[in-house]
Design a protein around this motif. Structure first.
Motif, short mmCIF file in Angstrom:
data_model
loop_
_atom_site.label_atom_id
_atom_site.label_comp_id
_atom_site.label_asym_id
_atom_site.label_seq_id
_atom_site.Cartn_x
_atom_site.Cartn_y
_atom_site.Cartn_z
N UNK A 1 -14.42 2.33 1.06
CA UNK A 1 -14.19 1.14 0.26
C UNK A 1 -13.97 -0.01 1.23
N UNK A 2 -14.66 -1.12 1.00
CA UNK A 2 -14.51 -2.30 1.86
C UNK A 2 -13.51 -3.29 1.31
N UNK A 3 -12.95 -3.00 0.13
CA UNK A 3 -12.05 -3.93 -0.54
C UNK A 3 -10.76 -3.24 -0.99
N UNK A 4 -10.26 -2.36 -0.15
CA UNK A 4 -9.02 -1.60 -0.37
C UNK A 4 -8.96 -0.99 -1.76
N UNK A 5 -10.05 -0.29 -2.13
CA UNK A 5 -10.01 0.54 -3.31
C UNK A 5 -10.63 -0.02 -4.57
N UNK A 6 -11.26 -1.17 -4.51
CA UNK A 6 -11.85 -1.72 -5.73
C UNK A 6 -13.24 -1.16 -6.01
N UNK A 7 -14.04 -0.92 -4.95
CA UNK A 7 -15.38 -0.35 -5.09
C UNK A 7 -15.59 0.68 -3.98
N UNK A 8 -16.54 1.63 -4.21
CA UNK A 8 -16.70 2.76 -3.30
C UNK A 8 -18.17 2.98 -2.97
N UNK A 9 -18.42 3.40 -1.73
CA UNK A 9 -19.75 3.74 -1.26
C UNK A 9 -19.73 5.16 -0.72
N UNK A 10 -20.71 5.95 -1.13
CA UNK A 10 -20.83 7.32 -0.65
C UNK A 10 -21.50 7.31 0.72
N UNK A 11 -20.94 8.06 1.68
CA UNK A 11 -21.44 8.08 3.06
C UNK A 11 -21.93 9.46 3.45
N UNK A 12 -22.73 10.09 2.63
CA UNK A 12 -23.16 11.46 2.91
C UNK A 12 -24.64 11.56 3.26
N UNK A 13 -25.32 10.43 3.46
CA UNK A 13 -26.73 10.46 3.80
C UNK A 13 -26.93 11.12 5.17
N UNK A 14 -27.77 12.14 5.22
CA UNK A 14 -28.08 12.77 6.48
C UNK A 14 -27.29 14.03 6.77
N UNK A 15 -26.35 14.38 5.92
CA UNK A 15 -25.66 15.64 6.12
C UNK A 15 -25.36 16.29 4.77
N UNK A 16 -25.19 17.58 4.80
CA UNK A 16 -24.98 18.34 3.57
C UNK A 16 -23.51 18.77 3.52
N UNK A 17 -22.90 18.58 2.36
CA UNK A 17 -21.53 19.04 2.17
C UNK A 17 -21.48 20.00 1.00
N UNK A 18 -20.52 20.87 1.03
CA UNK A 18 -20.32 21.78 -0.10
C UNK A 18 -18.88 22.24 -0.11
N UNK A 19 -18.43 22.64 -1.27
CA UNK A 19 -17.08 23.17 -1.42
C UNK A 19 -17.21 24.46 -2.20
#
Length: 191
Positions: A161-179
């Protein structure tokens, strides 16, 4: 320290670089009955200000604020900020330049603008950008060069978030995550 059934749960303080520790109790709930995780954060500009979010297994007990390095604590919000992840998820950040602004992460991100007295839900797993963020927060870290830019680690990767929590951007391009929560082995072939 402590989580679930561990012995000696509570908030501890040292004044001699860790040689000895004292449990802090004045104004905090009895940790004999707390079953979840407690997370703490200090205010960068004034380390006398400390905040704690105390949780049971499946809900938050409350937010507690100290203005004297944890000697005494006052109750803040008693909203359920961790939801069913009180034993697991964690995230607490006091804005480095403004102690009235706080982010707490459990299943979702919640924000306070009055030093932990009241919180608003800022993310929604079931929504779309700009407030979508994957659930189950595990850490909230501010950028030291820009305190409004915050990184959030979740079960499904990294968000910013660039505005301390008002909007969000996902940063997962180029890697795979799983839970992974469950798994099994074949009943006929153990390999």
């Amino acid at each position: 320290v402590g989580n679930l059934n561990s012995v000696g749960k509570g908030v501890y303080k040292t004044s001699n670089s860790g040689a000895t520790w004292a449990q802090l109790t004045s104004g905090l709930p009895s940790f004999a009955t707390v079953t979840g995780r407690t997370i703490i954060s200090t205010y960068n500009a004034n380390p006398n200000i400390v905040m704690a979010v105390v949780s049971n297994n499946f809900n938050a007990v409350g937010v507690y604020i100290s203005t004297n390095e944890g000697i005494t604590w006052n109750a803040g919000s008693n909203q359920d900020l961790t939801q069913w992840q009180g034993w697991f998820a964690k995230g607490l950040l006091i804005h480095p330049n403004d102690s009235s602004r706080v982010l707490v992460g459990g299943v979702e991100i919640h924000g306070s603008y009055d030093m932990g007295q009241n919180f608003l839900q800022l993310t929604d797993y079931w929504s779309a950008p700009p407030i979508y963020m994957h659930s189950d927060v595990h850490d909230i870290i501010t950028n030291p060069l820009d305190p409004d830019k915050v990184y959030i680690a979740t079960d499904a990767g990294l968000y910013r978030t660039n505005d301390f929590g008002q909007t969000y951007t996902e940063l997962v391009d180029g890697y795979v995550t799983s839970q992974f929560y469950y798994g099994s082995v074949s009943s006929t072939d153990s390999t």
